[in-house]
Design a protein around this motif. Structure first.
Motif, PDB file in Angstrom:
ATOM      1  N   ILE A 105       0.634  -1.083  -0.060  1.00 54.16           N
ATOM      2  CA  ILE A 105       0.158  -0.212   0.075  1.00 54.16           C
ATOM      3  C   ILE A 105       1.062   1.218  -0.129  1.00 54.16           C
ATOM      4  O   ILE A 105       1.799   1.514   1.077  1.00 54.16           O
ATOM      5  CB  ILE A 105      -0.667   0.017   0.995  1.00 54.16           C
ATOM      6  N   GLN A 106       0.804   2.080  -1.057  1.00 57.34           N
ATOM      7  CA  GLN A 106       1.876   3.139  -1.407  1.00 57.34           C
ATOM      8  C   GLN A 106       1.168   4.486  -0.255  1.00 57.34           C
ATOM      9  O   GLN A 106       0.020   4.376   0.120  1.00 57.34           O
ATOM     10  CB  GLN A 106       1.657   3.743  -2.577  1.00 57.34           C
ATOM     11  N   LYS A 107       2.126   5.200   0.170  1.00 54.97           N
ATOM     12  CA  LYS A 107       1.766   6.227   1.072  1.00 54.97           C
ATOM     13  C   LYS A 107       0.713   7.283   0.261  1.00 54.97           C
ATOM     14  O   LYS A 107       0.929   7.496  -0.859  1.00 54.97           O
ATOM     15  CB  LYS A 107       3.041   7.256   1.272  1.00 54.97           C
ATOM     16  N   GLY A 108      -0.395   7.476   1.012  1.00 54.99           N
ATOM     17  CA  GLY A 108      -1.475   8.109   0.329  1.00 54.99           C
ATOM     18  C   GLY A 108      -2.740   7.178  -0.042  1.00 54.99           C
ATOM     19  O   GLY A 108      -3.597   7.708  -0.685  1.00 54.99           O
ATOM     20  N   GLY A 109      -2.341   5.845   0.034  1.00 60.91           N
ATOM     21  CA  GLY A 109      -3.453   4.865  -0.464  1.00 60.91           C
ATOM     22  C   GLY A 109      -4.302   4.671   0.448  1.00 60.91           C
ATOM     23  O   GLY A 109      -4.242   4.975   1.580  1.00 60.91           O
ATOM     24  N   LEU A 110      -5.614   4.491  -0.064  1.00 59.48           N
ATOM     25  CA  LEU A 110      -6.761   4.192   0.592  1.00 59.48           C
ATOM     26  C   LEU A 110      -6.624   2.766   1.483  1.00 59.48           C
ATOM     27  O   LEU A 110      -6.350   1.674   0.527  1.00 59.48           O
ATOM     28  CB  LEU A 110      -7.987   4.508   0.080  1.00 59.48           C
ATOM     29  N   LEU A 111      -7.142   2.414   2.616  1.00 57.30           N
ATOM     30  CA  LEU A 111      -7.082   1.389   3.266  1.00 57.30           C
ATOM     31  C   LEU A 111      -8.383   0.808   3.130  1.00 57.30           C
ATOM     32  O   LEU A 111      -9.627   1.421   3.412  1.00 57.30           O
ATOM     33  CB  LEU A 111      -6.851   1.545   4.812  1.00 57.30           C
ATOM     34  N   THR A 112      -8.583  -0.382   2.427  1.00 57.45           N
ATOM     35  CA  THR A 112      -9.928  -1.191   2.228  1.00 57.45           C
ATOM     36  C   THR A 112      -9.760  -2.657   2.772  1.00 57.45           C
ATOM     37  O   THR A 112      -8.902  -3.157   3.291  1.00 57.45           O
ATOM     38  CB  THR A 112     -10.078  -1.248   0.715  1.00 57.45           C
ATOM     39  N   THR A 113     -11.016  -3.412   2.712  1.00 63.81           N
ATOM     40  CA  THR A 113     -10.956  -4.496   3.130  1.00 63.81           C
ATOM     41  C   THR A 113     -10.451  -5.446   2.175  1.00 63.81           C
ATOM     42  O   THR A 113      -9.896  -6.806   2.574  1.00 63.81           O
ATOM     43  CB  THR A 113     -12.505  -5.137   3.197  1.00 63.81           C
ATOM     44  N   GLU A 114     -10.024  -5.098   0.959  1.00 62.59           N
ATOM     45  CA  GLU A 114      -9.134  -5.697   0.005  1.00 62.59           C
ATOM     46  C   GLU A 114      -7.739  -5.649   0.256  1.00 62.59           C
ATOM     47  O   GLU A 114      -6.877  -6.518  -0.086  1.00 62.59           O
ATOM     48  CB  GLU A 114      -9.296  -5.351  -1.487  1.00 62.59           C
ATOM     49  N   ASN A 115      -7.402  -4.631   1.029  1.00 61.29           N
ATOM     50  CA  ASN A 115      -5.768  -4.614   1.153  1.00 61.29           C
ATOM     51  C   ASN A 115      -5.337  -4.712   2.818  1.00 61.29           C
ATOM     52  O   ASN A 115      -3.998  -4.749   3.045  1.00 61.29           O
ATOM     53  CB  ASN A 115      -5.294  -3.442   0.677  1.00 61.29           C
ATOM     54  N   VAL A 116      -6.383  -4.892   3.475  1.00 62.88           N
ATOM     55  CA  VAL A 116      -6.016  -4.938   4.904  1.00 62.88           C
ATOM     56  C   VAL A 116      -6.907  -5.979   5.606  1.00 62.88           C
ATOM     57  O   VAL A 116      -8.060  -6.172   5.200  1.00 62.88           O
ATOM     58  CB  VAL A 116      -6.303  -3.520   5.669  1.00 62.88           C
ATOM     59  N   LYS A 117      -6.278  -6.730   6.434  1.00 61.41           N
ATOM     60  CA  LYS A 117      -7.150  -7.764   7.089  1.00 61.41           C
ATOM     61  C   LYS A 117      -6.612  -7.684   8.577  1.00 61.41           C
ATOM     62  O   LYS A 117      -5.881  -7.011   9.120  1.00 61.41           O
ATOM     63  CB  LYS A 117      -6.387  -9.062   6.679  1.00 61.41           C
ATOM     64  N   HIS A 118      -7.872  -7.954   9.249  1.00 62.59           N
ATOM     65  CA  HIS A 118      -7.783  -7.967  10.829  1.00 62.59           C
ATOM     66  C   HIS A 118      -6.524  -8.409  11.635  1.00 62.59           C
ATOM     67  O   HIS A 118      -6.530  -9.688  11.088  1.00 62.59           O
ATOM     68  CB  HIS A 118      -9.146  -8.595  11.134  1.00 62.59           C
ATOM     69  N   GLN A 119      -6.209  -7.889  12.457  1.00 60.60           N
ATOM     70  CA  GLN A 119      -5.131  -8.466  13.198  1.00 60.60           C
ATOM     71  C   GLN A 119      -4.954  -7.618  14.536  1.00 60.60           C
ATOM     72  O   GLN A 119      -5.044  -6.636  14.578  1.00 60.60           O
ATOM     73  CB  GLN A 119      -3.620  -8.429  12.564  1.00 60.60           C
TER      74      GLN A 119
END
Length: 538
Positions: free
Chosen positions: A71-85
């Motif tokens: 995920i590049q700086k300035g990128g949006l966090l979504t359920t596709e690129n972030v998982k619960h931990q």
């Protein structure tokens, strides 16, 4: 110009958008330029640095997720690129010290409440009708219809007036005033009715838990007395309720009228007896008057529902500060919703005053999560579609913000569902994250008032305890003014501090507890009651 990004904790590597941001827009933040790489709605999260696959995502200073790919700086966090931990809990790692807030302006404050013989003080004076088993729901509804109409509780609804106009073919002004409003027969007592789908048919443990919950409603200081209907053959026998009451208070000094249909003959005969005897109790309870009480007599349920990406930075921390003020004054805030404490367990374990409470908290959390996993779910599936749409994309992210409702004070007690609050100070209560099941549980554990934060809007109320709604954003407060009591949007705009807003919440709580202001949920007649059913149905 309004700030466009905010970072909640120094160790966070993501920021929260405070306004809608367009792709390509450059935001100056903490001395660096951040180019927004995706169209980003307010409340959603932006990477403040490059995140490689597997990197940890931090918010509120705690682990809330893991990057599934770069995920590049300035990128949006979504359920596709972030998982619960969430972080592993190590047991108690530190002895907690607390710096309580300044309460000098509150020390001499009181609220006008209903004093009970056991020393508790109610914020309402309610005579409560409820069944031990769903078979009696119809009889409860008959009693509700009779008492509400004959005691002229409230006014005829606008919807009934509209329907009557359509039926009669007349205007609202043509309708007899006697049909649209009534005067209360009793000024100091409300009559409320509960129905439910339990008491039989499930596992015996469900009936035992329900008995404890209903006993807690009778014990709650907002209740002056109760009328209880039993069929006779159900799992939740009368003696289960009476035993639960004795365990709470061996010398209960409230009138509790219990009727068993299979012993009383016809429905008409039974209802006639119930009406005569309950009316006598209601008439006597009406003699109880409000009197001054210290703020230490408040047991404050802390709830959130329909949360959004602003809840954890405005409404929840503001309520947390109000909770800390009440704790310092000797009151008892109650933090529940255990699935929404996933990810902040270490902090809560460290805040437990007693080692046994720290251990019990972890045992209850683990048992709850294991039971969810056994049926193919888990705490990581907790965010609702509405949560995700408004920026809460992992359970740990949601939990870190939700836990802010509990402020920073030490934890004095850890309770399972159906257990009653006895220790002053912050208590943890094991409930689901479901709004109504959680609120139902907190009131059954003694909460005499509830503050409910929301970012999306929810009408939840309770039959015996006022539920005050706090919005995380001004847009919601303007859109749904009929359910929102307090707007914390000024925190997002930088116009009010968390401390100022928290003090405003406590002031509002005092006014509602004193009967000076009616909570919007009460004005709407929002009497929600759903017990938590933990077992399978047999």
């Amino acid at each position: 110009m309004m700030q466009q990004l905010i970072k909640v904790h120094n160790e966070d590597n993501v920021g929260i958008a405070l306004a809608d941001l367009t792709q390509g827009h450059v935001v100056r933040f903490e001395g660096q330029d951040i180019t927004i790489l995706n169209p980003t709605k307010a409340k959603h999260k932006i990477a403040l640095q490059d995140l490689k696959e597997g990197d940890s995502v931090f918010m509120y200073g705690v682990l809330v997720g893991r990057a599934l790919h770069f995920i590049q700086k300035g990128g949006l966090l979504t359920t596709e690129n972030v998982k619960h931990q969430s972080a592993e809990v190590q047991g108690r790692t530190d002895r907690y010290t607390w710096n309580p807030p300044d309460i000098s302006q509150w020390k001499e404050r009181t609220f006008m409440g209903y004093h009970r013989l056991d020393g508790q003080v109610g914020t309402q004076n309610v005579w409560l009708f409820f069944p031990l088993v769903f078979c009696e729901n119809r009889n409860i509804e008959i009693l509700k219809d009779a008492f509400e109409k004959e005691l002229a509780i409230g006014k005829i609804s606008k919807q009934r007036r509209l329907l009557r106009r359509l039926i009669l073919g007349s205007s609202l002004n043509d309708i007899d005033a006697d049909d649209t409003a009534g005067e209360r027969t009793f000024e100091n007592i409300e009559v409320k009715f509960i129905t439910h789908q339990g008491g039989c048919g499930g596992i015996r443990q469900d009936s035992e838990t329900l008995a404890k919950l209903l006993a807690g409603y009778i014990k709650n200081p907002n209740v002056a007395g109760a009328t209880v209907l039993s069929l006779g053959c159900q799992n939740l026998q009368i003696d289960l309720l009476t035993e639960a009451l004795k365990s709470l208070d061996a010398n209960l000094q409230k009138p509790v009228l219990i009727y068993e249909q299979q012993q009383l003959g016809t429905v008409e005969d039974m209802l006639n007896i119930i009406i005569k005897e309950s009316f006598k109790g209601i008439k006597e309870a009406n003699n109880i008057q409000r009197k001054p009480a210290p703020l230490s007599k408040l047991k404050l349920g802390l709830e959130c529902g329909g949360s959004d990406g602003f809840s954890g930075i405005s409404a929840n921390p503001a309520l947390g500060y109000a909770s800390d003020l009440l704790t310092a004054l000797g009151g008892s805030p109650v933090l529940s919703e255990f699935p929404e404490l996933c990810g902040v367990e270490q902090e809560l374990v460290n805040r437990c005053v007693r080692d046994e409470d720290a251990e019990r908290f972890m045992q209850l959390m683990k048992a709850y999560e294991n039971s969810a996993e056994r049926v193919g779910s888990g705490f990581d599936m907790n965010p609702s579609p509405g949560n995700i749409k408004d920026g809460l994309i992992t359970d740990a992210m949601k939990s870190a913000g939700a836990a802010k409702k509990g402020g920073t004070s030490p934890i004095q007690g850890v309770l399972d569902y159906g257990e009653y609050v006895t220790r002053p100070g912050l208590n943890l209560l094991c409930t689901p994250g479901n709004d109504v099941e959680s609120t139902t549980g907190m009131v059954g554990s003694g909460a005499n008032i509830v503050v409910f934060t929301t970012g999306l809007g929810t009408p939840t109320g309770n039959p015996i305890a006022p539920v005050i709604k706090v919005s995380s954003n001004t847009e919601l407060a303007k859109k749904m003014p009929d359910i929102i009591d307090i707007d914390t949007g000024a925190v997002i705009r930088g116009e009010r501090s968390i401390e100022e807003m928290g003090a405003e919440i406590l002031e509002y709580v005092i006014q509602v507890a004193s009967g000076e202001i009616k909570a919007k949920a009460d004005a709407l007649g929002q009497d929600d009651f759903i017990p938590w059913k933990r077992g399978v149905s047999l």
